[in-house]
Write a protein that holds these residues in place. Structure first.
Motif, short mmCIF file in Angstrom:
data_model
loop_
_atom_site.label_atom_id
_atom_site.label_comp_id
_atom_site.label_asym_id
_atom_site.label_seq_id
_atom_site.Cartn_x
_atom_site.Cartn_y
_atom_site.Cartn_z
N GLY A 71 0.84 -1.24 0.07
CA GLY A 71 0.11 0.00 0.01
C GLY A 71 0.75 1.18 0.06
O GLY A 71 2.12 1.31 0.06
N ASN A 72 0.18 2.39 0.03
CA ASN A 72 0.98 3.59 0.23
C ASN A 72 -0.12 4.73 0.88
O ASN A 72 -1.27 4.15 1.32
CB ASN A 72 1.12 4.43 -1.28
N ASN A 73 0.68 5.60 1.74
CA ASN A 73 -0.10 6.54 2.41
C ASN A 73 -0.63 5.90 3.72
O ASN A 73 -0.01 5.54 4.67
CB ASN A 73 -1.21 7.28 1.66
N ASN A 74 -1.74 5.48 3.66
CA ASN A 74 -2.65 4.85 5.19
C ASN A 74 -1.99 3.38 4.97
O ASN A 74 -2.47 2.72 4.33
CB ASN A 74 -4.00 5.09 4.95
N TYR A 75 -1.60 2.99 6.40
CA TYR A 75 -1.22 1.53 6.64
C TYR A 75 -2.31 0.87 7.14
O TYR A 75 -3.42 1.38 7.51
CB TYR A 75 0.04 1.71 7.68
N PRO A 76 -2.19 -0.30 7.02
CA PRO A 76 -3.19 -1.25 7.40
C PRO A 76 -3.13 -1.51 9.02
O PRO A 76 -2.45 -2.33 9.45
CB PRO A 76 -3.02 -2.78 6.79
N ALA A 77 -4.01 -0.72 9.57
CA ALA A 77 -4.21 -0.95 11.13
C ALA A 77 -4.90 -1.94 11.70
O ALA A 77 -4.62 -2.61 12.64
CB ALA A 77 -4.72 0.38 11.51
N ILE A 81 -11.52 -11.00 7.54
CA ILE A 81 -11.87 -11.85 6.60
C ILE A 81 -13.18 -12.31 6.37
O ILE A 81 -13.70 -12.48 7.63
CB ILE A 81 -10.80 -12.88 6.52
N ASP A 82 -13.70 -12.24 5.23
CA ASP A 82 -15.10 -12.71 4.92
C ASP A 82 -15.25 -14.16 4.85
O ASP A 82 -14.18 -14.98 4.64
CB ASP A 82 -15.88 -11.92 4.13
N LYS A 83 -16.19 -14.91 4.40
CA LYS A 83 -16.62 -16.28 4.25
C LYS A 83 -16.17 -16.67 2.97
O LYS A 83 -15.99 -17.66 2.69
CB LYS A 83 -17.92 -16.59 4.37
N ASN A 84 -15.69 -15.64 1.97
CA ASN A 84 -15.23 -16.06 0.70
C ASN A 84 -13.71 -15.67 0.67
O ASN A 84 -13.11 -15.63 -0.52
CB ASN A 84 -16.06 -15.09 -0.36
N ASP A 85 -12.94 -15.63 1.76
CA ASP A 85 -11.69 -15.30 1.87
C ASP A 85 -11.32 -13.81 1.19
O ASP A 85 -10.07 -13.70 0.98
CB ASP A 85 -10.90 -16.26 1.34
N ASN A 86 -12.05 -13.06 1.27
CA ASN A 86 -11.93 -11.56 0.85
C ASN A 86 -11.32 -11.00 2.34
O ASN A 86 -11.81 -11.01 3.12
CB ASN A 86 -13.20 -10.85 0.30
N LEU A 87 -10.28 -10.05 1.94
CA LEU A 87 -9.61 -9.25 3.13
C LEU A 87 -10.16 -7.86 3.28
O LEU A 87 -10.24 -7.40 1.92
CB LEU A 87 -8.19 -9.23 2.79
N PRO A 97 -8.73 11.37 2.60
CA PRO A 97 -9.75 10.56 3.40
C PRO A 97 -9.03 9.15 3.65
O PRO A 97 -8.08 8.80 2.98
CB PRO A 97 -10.77 10.33 2.05
N TYR A 98 -9.68 8.73 4.80
CA TYR A 98 -9.24 7.44 5.32
C TYR A 98 -10.07 6.37 4.75
O TYR A 98 -11.33 6.65 4.15
CB TYR A 98 -9.34 7.31 6.85
N GLU A 99 -9.74 4.96 4.40
CA GLU A 99 -10.69 4.22 3.56
C GLU A 99 -10.36 2.79 4.36
O GLU A 99 -9.58 2.39 4.92
CB GLU A 99 -10.09 4.25 2.16
N ILE A 100 -11.36 1.87 3.97
CA ILE A 100 -11.25 0.47 3.97
C ILE A 100 -11.22 -0.25 2.69
O ILE A 100 -11.80 0.08 1.87
CB ILE A 100 -12.55 -0.17 4.74
N THR A 101 -10.03 -1.09 2.51
CA THR A 101 -9.69 -1.65 1.25
C THR A 101 -10.11 -3.06 1.55
O THR A 101 -10.09 -3.73 2.39
CB THR A 101 -8.28 -1.49 1.09
N LYS A 102 -10.64 -3.42 0.06
CA LYS A 102 -11.05 -4.94 -0.01
C LYS A 102 -9.98 -5.44 -0.91
O LYS A 102 -9.62 -5.07 -2.17
CB LYS A 102 -12.46 -4.81 -0.71
N ILE A 103 -9.43 -6.69 -0.68
CA ILE A 103 -8.54 -7.53 -1.41
C ILE A 103 -9.00 -9.08 -1.60
O ILE A 103 -9.15 -9.76 -0.38
CB ILE A 103 -7.10 -7.70 -0.82
N SER A 110 -9.54 -3.22 -4.34
CA SER A 110 -10.50 -2.15 -4.70
C SER A 110 -10.83 -1.29 -3.36
O SER A 110 -10.74 -1.93 -2.27
CB SER A 110 -11.87 -2.70 -5.21
N GLU A 111 -11.38 -0.08 -3.61
CA GLU A 111 -11.72 0.84 -2.38
C GLU A 111 -13.07 0.40 -1.91
O GLU A 111 -14.11 0.56 -2.67
CB GLU A 111 -11.45 2.25 -2.72
N TYR A 112 -13.23 -0.13 -0.94
CA TYR A 112 -14.56 -0.53 -0.36
C TYR A 112 -15.43 0.44 0.24
O TYR A 112 -16.61 0.52 0.42
CB TYR A 112 -14.42 -1.72 0.46
N TRP A 113 -14.79 1.54 1.02
CA TRP A 113 -15.29 2.45 1.96
C TRP A 113 -14.39 3.77 2.04
O TRP A 113 -13.13 3.36 2.16
CB TRP A 113 -15.76 2.04 3.10
#
Length: 339
Positions: A71-77, A81-87, A97-103, A110-113
């Motif tokens: 990543g860049n800028n904002n680090y993963p704090a 993980i969901d039932k489909n193994d998406n992070l 802006p701060y964000e929640i990233t989906k992988i 992708s940007e989730y929120w």
């Protein structure tokens, strides 16, 4: 995965940890002092978040490692993980802006929120919905809520925690961790002091959609910033950094500053499972094993407790016999004195 599977658990085919012992499972999963959190997917892969460098490291069951995401800028704090193994990673630091990233499992990002408010600890409920603690870190007043986050960037407030927060800490980062059980009750660690404060301690809270907030453990009175096991009226917490639950609704937390893994049983009694007051990397039986500023905790599908040590970057495995469907307290006999 983050929520343990149905008991009875199976024996872990990937790594042997003797019952009532601590073993180092992954050595230096991330650089020391830089790890923030981790999850385990349905294929037993570990995903460990790192603050510097800003990335997620993947460790396979046979020990192969790779940089899964950078990543860049904002680090993963925080990560879940969901039932489909998406992070899903909650990112803070840097600038809004701060964000929640989906992988995805394939590594597609992708940007989730996204928001000017800061996302905090996150978890997944039984409906595979994302639940997140949202802070307004620039508000001089307490400003913390729990929201259901949707993929269209919308959010639904589940509860405004502001009236329940005992004491504001820097940037409103009072809630250090959140998890859920099969009933979609939410369990969270509430910090009421910054790292070295001598004034306040911490609490463990449970939110039920019908009955609201309940204090499970912890004490906010003056001077109660030290860890002390025992019944609810006697026990106190210092700096719980992460929380998880098993299928019997036993709660497990890591006391980062006290170097301990702690169990809270349904009658709200606090017990030490492993860890001594001094930090270290020693493996072995619970009476001698040391943890090194444990910062995150998960139970895998085999019933093994896994802990990320912040200072070393090691993943430690702790076997208390959950895979044998043991219901009694699995702790040294000296810790079972009723107080």
């Amino acid at each position: 995965v983050q929520s343990p599977s149905e008991i009875p658990y199976e024996d872990d085919p990937n790594f042997i940890t003797q019952e009532n012992e601590v073993s180092t499972r992954i050595t230096t999963s991330v650089p020391g002092y830089m790890g923030t959190c981790f999850v385990i997917d349905s294929n037993d892969n570990y995903f460990i978040c790192c603050q510097t460098p800003n990335n997620i490291k993947k460790v396979t069951p046979d020990g192969q490692t790779e940089i899964f995401w950078t990543g860049n800028n904002n680090y993963p704090a925080h990560i879940t993980i969901d039932k489909n193994d998406n992070l899903f990673i909650s990112r803070k630091g840097g600038t809004p802006p701060y964000e929640i990233t989906k992988i995805t499992p394939e590594g597609v990002e992708s940007e989730y929120w996204s928001s000017t408010e800061s996302p905090g600890p996150i978890t997944i409920d039984s409906n595979n919905d994302l639940i997140c603690v949202i802070y307004n870190q620039n508000d001089p007043a307490i400003n913390t809520k729990i929201c259901r986050i949707k993929s269209d960037n919308s959010q639904e407030t589940i509860i405004d925690l502001s009236p329940n927060i005992e004491n504001k800490v820097i940037n409103n980062f009072n809630i250090t961790s959140i998890t859920t059980n099969s009933k979609d009750e939410l369990f969270m660690c509430e910090l009421m002091n910054d790292y070295n404060s001598e004034f306040n301690g911490a609490r463990i809270l449970r939110f039920n959609h019908e009955t609201g907030i309940k204090i499970i453990a912890g004490n906010t009175s003056l001077g109660n910033n030290n860890y002390q096991e025992g019944m609810k009226s006697y026990s106190s917490l210092h700096h719980p950094s992460s929380i998880t639950v098993d299928t019997h609704n036993n709660i497990y937390i890591v006391e980062e500053m006290s170097n301990k893994v702690v169990k809270i049983i349904p009658n709200e009694r606090v017990l030490t499972i492993a860890g001594l007051e001094t930090s270290g990397n020693e493996d072995g039986v619970f009476s001698i094993a040391k943890l090194n500023n444990p910062i995150d905790i998960k139970i895998n599908k085999y019933g093994i407790i896994n802990v990320l040590d912040k200072n070393s970057g090691n993943i430690r495995s702790i076997n208390i016999g959950l895979q044998k469907n043991i219901l009694q307290d699995v702790t040294p006999s000296r810790l079972l004195t009723l107080r």
